[in-house]
Design a protein around this motif. Structure first.
Motif, short mmCIF file in Angstrom:
data_model
loop_
_atom_site.label_atom_id
_atom_site.label_comp_id
_atom_site.label_asym_id
_atom_site.label_seq_id
_atom_site.Cartn_x
_atom_site.Cartn_y
_atom_site.Cartn_z
N TRP A 96 0.67 -1.06 0.02
CA TRP A 96 -0.07 -0.15 0.07
C TRP A 96 0.85 1.10 0.02
O TRP A 96 0.39 2.32 -0.32
CB TRP A 96 -0.87 0.10 1.37
N LEU A 97 2.06 1.20 0.52
CA LEU A 97 2.92 2.29 0.55
C LEU A 97 4.10 2.49 -0.59
O LEU A 97 4.18 1.27 -1.16
CB LEU A 97 3.71 2.16 1.89
N PRO A 98 4.33 3.50 -0.94
CA PRO A 98 5.45 3.45 -1.96
C PRO A 98 6.73 2.75 -1.32
O PRO A 98 7.14 2.72 -0.27
CB PRO A 98 5.96 5.09 -2.10
N ASP A 99 7.51 2.19 -2.36
CA ASP A 99 8.81 1.79 -2.41
C ASP A 99 9.84 2.47 -2.41
O ASP A 99 10.01 2.98 -3.65
CB ASP A 99 9.04 0.49 -3.33
N LEU A 100 10.71 3.21 -1.26
CA LEU A 100 11.61 4.02 -1.52
C LEU A 100 13.20 3.26 -1.12
O LEU A 100 12.91 2.60 -0.13
CB LEU A 100 11.55 5.16 -0.32
N ARG A 101 13.90 3.50 -2.11
CA ARG A 101 15.04 2.85 -1.89
C ARG A 101 16.48 3.93 -1.93
O ARG A 101 16.27 5.05 -2.76
CB ARG A 101 15.48 1.77 -2.83
N LEU A 102 17.33 4.04 -1.21
CA LEU A 102 18.51 4.95 -1.21
C LEU A 102 19.81 4.15 -1.94
O LEU A 102 19.95 3.33 -1.40
CB LEU A 102 19.00 5.80 0.07
N ASN A 103 20.16 4.66 -3.05
CA ASN A 103 21.21 3.95 -3.75
C ASN A 103 22.37 5.06 -4.01
O ASN A 103 22.18 6.04 -4.34
CB ASN A 103 20.57 3.53 -5.33
N ALA A 104 23.47 4.49 -3.56
CA ALA A 104 24.85 5.41 -3.64
C ALA A 104 25.78 4.54 -4.37
O ALA A 104 25.84 3.39 -4.13
CB ALA A 104 25.32 5.71 -2.02
N ASP A 105 26.37 5.38 -5.28
CA ASP A 105 27.34 4.62 -6.29
C ASP A 105 28.59 5.53 -6.44
O ASP A 105 28.33 6.67 -6.70
CB ASP A 105 26.54 4.14 -7.64
N GLY A 106 29.61 4.85 -6.59
CA GLY A 106 31.07 5.44 -7.03
C GLY A 106 31.90 4.69 -7.95
O GLY A 106 31.97 3.54 -7.53
N LYS A 107 32.14 5.18 -9.00
CA LYS A 107 32.73 4.16 -9.92
C LYS A 107 33.78 5.00 -10.76
O LYS A 107 33.55 6.27 -10.99
CB LYS A 107 31.99 3.32 -10.68
N ARG A 108 34.89 4.16 -11.16
CA ARG A 108 35.68 5.02 -12.31
C ARG A 108 35.86 4.00 -13.36
O ARG A 108 36.14 2.82 -13.44
CB ARG A 108 37.23 5.16 -11.68
N GLU A 109 35.66 4.35 -14.62
CA GLU A 109 35.66 3.50 -15.76
C GLU A 109 36.58 4.09 -16.66
O GLU A 109 36.89 5.52 -16.99
CB GLU A 109 34.26 3.32 -16.18
N GLN A 110 37.02 3.31 -17.79
CA GLN A 110 37.71 3.62 -18.99
C GLN A 110 36.96 3.51 -20.24
O GLN A 110 36.06 2.50 -20.50
CB GLN A 110 38.85 3.09 -18.92
N ARG A 125 39.90 7.94 -26.29
CA ARG A 125 39.79 7.00 -25.02
C ARG A 125 40.12 7.87 -24.16
O ARG A 125 41.03 8.70 -23.90
CB ARG A 125 40.81 5.87 -25.19
N GLY A 126 39.06 7.68 -22.94
CA GLY A 126 39.43 8.41 -21.62
C GLY A 126 38.81 7.57 -20.32
O GLY A 126 38.29 6.45 -20.59
N ARG A 127 39.23 8.33 -19.51
CA ARG A 127 38.91 7.82 -17.90
C ARG A 127 37.73 8.68 -17.34
O ARG A 127 38.01 9.88 -17.42
CB ARG A 127 40.05 7.40 -17.05
N VAL A 128 36.71 8.11 -16.95
CA VAL A 128 35.55 8.94 -16.34
C VAL A 128 35.20 8.30 -14.97
O VAL A 128 35.19 7.34 -14.78
CB VAL A 128 34.37 8.73 -17.25
N ASN A 129 35.09 9.52 -14.06
CA ASN A 129 34.73 9.27 -12.72
C ASN A 129 33.25 9.30 -12.57
O ASN A 129 32.69 10.26 -13.40
CB ASN A 129 35.30 10.19 -11.68
N SER A 130 32.41 8.61 -11.69
CA SER A 130 30.93 8.82 -11.54
C SER A 130 30.68 8.61 -10.28
O SER A 130 30.97 7.40 -9.70
CB SER A 130 30.22 7.76 -12.60
#
Length: 465
Positions: A96-110, A125-130
């Motif tokens: 009956w209630l909304p589904d709330l989720r807190l997601n934290a993410d950190g990554k570095r990719e090429q 080609r490069g490297r990106v932080n997110s």
């Protein structure tokens, strides 16, 4: 605001729609006796029943019942099932209630310099932080009452499990009482057999002296020895029966049989308390097995609504809000804020046949539950009628056996006096004494059966009145 009110009211009306049949108590008028003036019974299995076994005024029985209620593994298992069902019912309300989720993410990719693109583009080609911190929301709008039917089914199942728990209590306390009275009947038989053995030993010794003096033939003495041995064999058999009743009581009370002791206490034969049968409809309201079956019908009925709701589109509202950045230092800055919101609608196309057969399956499950409910009602009627018949006929039998015991006791006394005067043989006295013993043991057994039939009547009536 006025122009939006009709839309708001229409949305509320749609939200209030609930597909599937509403539950009504199954009709049982065709299987209930007309002379009972039957009425539809509402489950009242949770009504207080009290410690009904105290009407027998047996302190040892009171102790055993308390021990069983405290220590029986079977009862503990039934209580755990109730907790599981109630937890499942609470879980079902979460939709009956909304589904709330807190997601934290950190990554570095090429990234690749050779990405597959329709137009050749030279991408180095490069490297990106997110880094991201996002709050996701998902809420299914219950337009068709699917969630309400799921909650209805879970709550009815929990109620059915709770009724089964009360039935487990009733069964446990009834079994303890029945085994207790069997044990006490064995005590009375043991007392009678020991007195008989002592008396027969006395006469055997007298006959032994007469045989050695040549006053009687050896066959008379051999007959006396046989009667003593026969009584001892009967004593051993009753001891076995008592031990079996004691071991069963130990199991019911949650105690090891090797250390469980109920001391012998041969009680005088007495009439059990009179139990009013009451109104049949009130009896059905108290019967926890009937209540459990009726609530199972309610649960299966709600499951039909859940199955039918699969025909209709599922409408979900999804949203995301939070922060996204390529640097930790700027993650919570205003420029890093992101959000999205929007509805989604899904409608089955190729799975309609699966939904149709699932609805058919749930309807069949409801028909099964109704049949089981009717069977529970018929069993309740049978139990009451059988218990009433048992109490009535056992009362008549007890009256006849009591008269027979008084007559056989008097006859034994008269025959013994004649035997001591020498006008009758020992074997005539032995026959009279054997009849008295048999009648005394029968009196103890019938007394136990009368008490057990009263226990069964109390159980048939739901435990209280």
């Amino acid at each position: 605001m006025l122009t939006r009110s009709p839309l708001f009211i229409a949305a509320l009306a749609l939200s209030a729609c609930t597909v599937g049949p509403d539950h009504t108590a199954p009709d049982i008028a065709d299987i209930t006796p007309a002379k009972w003036s039957w009425q539809t019974a509402a489950p009242r299995d949770d009504s207080p029943r009290g410690e009904w076994w105290k009407i027998f005024r047996e302190p040892e029985l009171d102790r055993l019942e308390a021990l069983a209620l405290q220590s029986s593994p079977t009862l503990h298992a039934a209580a755990a099932r109730v907790d599981q069902a109630r937890a499942a019912a609470r879980i079902s309300t979460a939709d009956w209630l909304p589904d709330l989720r807190l997601n934290a993410d950190g990554k570095r990719e090429q990234t690749s310099a050779n990405l597959p693109t329709p137009i050749p583009v030279d991408i180095p080609r490069g490297r990106v932080n997110s880094f991201s911190t996002l709050l996701d929301l998902s809420y299914e709008i219950d337009f068709w009452g699917k969630i309400r039917r799921e909650v209805e089914s879970a709550r009815a199942t929990a109620d059915s499990t709770s009724a089964s728990y009360h039935n487990a209590i009733l069964t446990l306390t009834g079994d303890v009482a029945a085994q207790y009275f069997l044990l006490r009947a064995a005590d009375a038989e043991l007392n009678a057999l020991r007195r008989t053995i002592a008396l027969r030993e006395k006469f055997k010794n007298l006959l032994d002296d007469k045989f050695k003096a040549g006053a009687i033939p050896e066959t008379d003495f051999a007959r006396a020895v046989t009667e003593v041995a026969t009584a001892k064999a009967e004593l051993a058999d009753v001891k076995r029966q008592r031990q079996e009743a004691s071991d069963t009581l130990a199991l019911l009370c949650g105690r090891p049989a090797s250390s469980f002791i109920v001391r012998e206490n041969p009680i005088a034969a007495k009439a059990p308390p009179v139990i009013p049968a009451g109104l049949p409809a009130a009896m059905l309201e108290r019967r926890p097995d009937v209540a459990s079956a009726e609530r199972t019908v309610a649960a299966r009925n709600a499951d039909i609504g859940v199955a039918v709701s699969a025909y209709f589109p599922a409408v979900k509202l999804t949203g995301t809000a939070g922060y996204l950045s390529n640097e930790v230092d700027t993650l919570l800055g205003g420029d890093s804020r992101v959000w999205s919101i929007g509805p989604s609608i899904s409608l089955p196309i190729s799975g309609l046949s699966v939904i149709r057969f699932n609805v058919k399956r749930q309807k069949a499950a409801r028909e099964e539950a109704i049949a089981n409910y009717r069977q529970a009602v018929l069993s309740a009627i049978r139990d009451v009628e059988t218990s009433l018949a048992q109490t009535r006929y056992l009362r008549e039998q007890a009256s006849a056996v009591s008269e027979a015991l008084a007559a056989s006791t008097k006859a034994t006394d008269l025959v013994r006096e004649s035997y001591e005067r020498g006008t009758l043989s020992y074997f005539e006295y032995l026959d009279a004494e054997r009849t008295r013993l048999q009648t005394e043991r029968q009196t103890a057994q019938i007394s136990a059966q009368r008490h057990i039939s009263t226990v069964r009547l109390i159980k048939a009536l739901g435990g209280g009145w």
